[in-house]
Write an enzyme that holds these catalytic residues in place. Structure first.
Site, PDB file in Angstrom:
ATOM      1  N   GLU A 189     -27.934 -81.170 -65.599  1.00 44.64           N
ATOM      2  CA  GLU A 189     -27.925 -81.024 -64.188  1.00 44.64           C
ATOM      3  C   GLU A 189     -27.776 -82.218 -63.492  1.00 44.64           C
ATOM      4  O   GLU A 189     -28.619 -83.115 -63.279  1.00 44.64           O
ATOM      5  CB  GLU A 189     -29.316 -80.439 -63.717  1.00 44.64           C
ATOM      6  CG  GLU A 189     -29.789 -79.005 -64.219  1.00 44.64           C
ATOM      7  CD  GLU A 189     -30.546 -78.576 -63.214  1.00 44.64           C
ATOM      8  OE1 GLU A 189     -30.056 -77.262 -62.916  1.00 44.64           O
ATOM      9  OE2 GLU A 189     -31.486 -78.947 -62.775  1.00 44.64           O
ATOM     10  N   ASN A 224     -34.297 -70.550 -61.151  1.00 40.32           N
ATOM     11  CA  ASN A 224     -35.183 -71.388 -60.868  1.00 40.32           C
ATOM     12  C   ASN A 224     -35.277 -71.235 -59.373  1.00 40.32           C
ATOM     13  O   ASN A 224     -34.744 -71.708 -58.448  1.00 40.32           O
ATOM     14  CB  ASN A 224     -34.859 -73.132 -60.981  1.00 40.32           C
ATOM     15  CG  ASN A 224     -35.792 -73.932 -60.138  1.00 40.32           C
ATOM     16  OD1 ASN A 224     -37.005 -73.847 -60.034  1.00 40.32           O
ATOM     17  ND2 ASN A 224     -35.417 -75.468 -60.344  1.00 40.32           N
ATOM     18  N   GLU A 271     -35.962 -82.678 -59.547  1.00 43.45           N
ATOM     19  CA  GLU A 271     -36.834 -83.057 -58.224  1.00 43.45           C
ATOM     20  C   GLU A 271     -38.279 -83.315 -58.866  1.00 43.45           C
ATOM     21  O   GLU A 271     -38.907 -84.309 -58.007  1.00 43.45           O
ATOM     22  CB  GLU A 271     -36.816 -81.581 -57.765  1.00 43.45           C
ATOM     23  CG  GLU A 271     -35.730 -81.146 -56.998  1.00 43.45           C
ATOM     24  CD  GLU A 271     -35.310 -79.787 -56.646  1.00 43.45           C
ATOM     25  OE1 GLU A 271     -35.926 -78.984 -57.077  1.00 43.45           O
ATOM     26  OE2 GLU A 271     -34.223 -79.693 -56.363  1.00 43.45           O
ATOM     27  N   HIS A 329     -37.259 -81.229 -64.469  1.00 42.55           N
ATOM     28  CA  HIS A 329     -36.061 -80.932 -63.463  1.00 42.55           C
ATOM     29  C   HIS A 329     -36.075 -82.035 -62.405  1.00 42.55           C
ATOM     30  O   HIS A 329     -37.120 -83.071 -62.370  1.00 42.55           O
ATOM     31  CB  HIS A 329     -36.611 -79.848 -62.605  1.00 42.55           C
ATOM     32  CG  HIS A 329     -35.650 -79.287 -61.593  1.00 42.55           C
ATOM     33  ND1 HIS A 329     -35.470 -80.014 -60.446  1.00 42.55           N
ATOM     34  CD2 HIS A 329     -34.960 -78.237 -61.670  1.00 42.55           C
ATOM     35  CE1 HIS A 329     -34.315 -79.313 -59.739  1.00 42.55           C
ATOM     36  NE2 HIS A 329     -34.035 -78.344 -60.394  1.00 42.55           N
ATOM     37  N   SER A 366     -25.179 -76.392 -58.313  1.00 39.75           N
ATOM     38  CA  SER A 366     -24.382 -75.463 -57.270  1.00 39.75           C
ATOM     39  C   SER A 366     -23.651 -74.505 -57.907  1.00 39.75           C
ATOM     40  O   SER A 366     -22.578 -74.325 -57.824  1.00 39.75           O
ATOM     41  CB  SER A 366     -23.616 -76.291 -56.484  1.00 39.75           C
ATOM     42  OG  SER A 366     -24.436 -77.412 -55.652  1.00 39.75           O
ATOM     43  N   LYS A 418     -37.660 -72.603 -57.309  1.00 41.35           N
ATOM     44  CA  LYS A 418     -38.297 -73.501 -56.605  1.00 41.35           C
ATOM     45  C   LYS A 418     -39.472 -73.228 -55.826  1.00 41.35           C
ATOM     46  O   LYS A 418     -40.288 -72.300 -56.283  1.00 41.35           O
ATOM     47  CB  LYS A 418     -37.357 -74.303 -55.943  1.00 41.35           C
ATOM     48  CG  LYS A 418     -36.247 -74.601 -56.749  1.00 41.35           C
ATOM     49  CD  LYS A 418     -35.317 -75.787 -55.941  1.00 41.35           C
ATOM     50  CE  LYS A 418     -33.794 -75.804 -57.004  1.00 41.35           C
ATOM     51  NZ  LYS A 418     -33.246 -76.865 -56.327  1.00 41.35           N
ATOM     52  N   GLY A 466     -28.156 -78.449 -55.398  1.00 40.19           N
ATOM     53  CA  GLY A 466     -28.501 -77.806 -54.010  1.00 40.19           C
ATOM     54  C   GLY A 466     -27.625 -78.651 -53.046  1.00 40.19           C
ATOM     55  O   GLY A 466     -28.051 -78.539 -51.778  1.00 40.19           O
TER      56      GLY A 466
HETATM   57  C1  PEP Z   1     -31.547 -76.256 -60.049  1.00 41.45           C
HETATM   58  O1  PEP Z   1     -32.584 -76.123 -59.165  1.00 41.45           O
HETATM   59  O2  PEP Z   1     -32.025 -76.480 -60.935  1.00 41.45           O
HETATM   60  C2  PEP Z   1     -30.322 -76.162 -59.321  1.00 41.45           C
HETATM   61  C3  PEP Z   1     -29.343 -76.267 -60.173  1.00 41.45           C
HETATM   62  O3  PEP Z   1     -30.179 -75.741 -58.066  1.00 41.45           O
HETATM   63  P1  PEP Z   1     -28.879 -75.341 -57.492  1.00 41.45           P
HETATM   64  O4  PEP Z   1     -28.100 -74.312 -58.035  1.00 41.45           O
HETATM   65  O5  PEP Z   1     -29.335 -74.846 -55.904  1.00 41.45           O
HETATM   66  O6  PEP Z   1     -27.837 -76.511 -57.262  1.00 41.45           O
END
Ligand code: PEP
Length: 254
Positions: A167, A9, A97, A95, A213, A11, A173
């Protein structure tokens, strides 16, 4: 048999040149990857350019969002049909976000899931708890609620085509990864929820990714858990070597 599925992803990152270079690097390296499904989800303005860079490779193209209506006066939105037209196979929906920064509700996500499936896209539907919810012991309740709301009204054949991404919001992040045991507990709970709402065959077939992460250093242990079928990767998907390191941690599935 479930296969591991690793999706990046991107973003709101990259520019045209960087997106194409990243896609080319991943596509080239993916030629030697076996038994793992791969996808990248660039910003929508680069879908077409990235699609061209991925042409003929093993890497699928995905979008990061869409709107549930087919067409009409919805300024700034893209429909599932438009994503298909641009070569997308996948779309990330719900997601964290979008849920927490842009206020997307389970009901809105649910409409998008139905529209995506109707157009032939594979939705990657994200669920996950906030830190306060985990600390209050509410994780499984939150997951159950998001599942029931975001994935309401799907017939078994449709549900079988959905990818779920667990998630935990506190791990996205932040560099704070869930332990393999914390992640596995939720993945197993999701599989039980699937069995309750559907049946054992749907529960065993649905791919459930972990996201939050994921890095080359922690990928193998996470992906080695029996109910973790891949990863949705944010930050580490923006560097070819890191994304490849995560793919290397994916095992041939059960
Ligand atoms: C994501 O954007 O779905 C995500 C898991 O980000 P990160 O790997 O940076 O934590």
């Amino acid at each position: 048999m479930r296969r591991q599925f690793i999706a990046g992803n991107w973003k709101m990152n990259t520019n045209r040149a960087a997106a194409v270079a990243l896609a080319e690097g991943i596509a080239k390296a993916a030629a030697s990857v076996a038994n793992v499904d791969l996808a990248v989800c660039p910003p929508c303005c680069y879908l077409e350019a990235v699609g061209k860079a991925l042409a003929g490779s093993k890497v699928g193209l995905g979008a990061q969002n869409m709107y549930h209506e087919k067409e009409g006066a919805f300024t700034g939105e893209l429909s599932a049909g438009m994503l298909v037209d641009m070569g997308c196979k996948y779309v990330i929906l719900g997601h964290s976000e979008r849920r927490h920064i842009l206020g997307e509700t389970d009901a809105a996500i649910n409409k998008k899931v139905h529209a995506a499936l109707a157009a032939g896209l594979t939705p990657i539907v994200c669920v996950g708890e906030l830190l306060a919810e985990r600390e209050a012991g509410k994780t499984l309740g939150v997951i159950q609620c998001q599942f029931a709301g975001s994935l309401a009204g799907l017939a078994s054949e449709r549900m079988a085509k959905v990818v779920i991404a667990y998630e935990p919001v506190w791990a996205i992040g932040t560099g704070k990864v869930a332990t393999p045991q914390q992640a596995e507990e939720v993945h197993l709970a999701l599989r039980k929820i699937l069995a309750e709402h559907y049946d054992a065959s749907v529960a065993e077939g649905v791919v459930i990714q972990y996201g939050g992460s994921v890095k080359p250093e922690n990928a193998a242990e996470l992906l080695g858990q029996p109910n973790i079928d891949g990863a949705l990767v944010g930050g580490a998907s923006l560097k070819v070597d890191q994304f490849l390191g995560i793919i290397a941690g994916a095992k041939e599935n059960r």
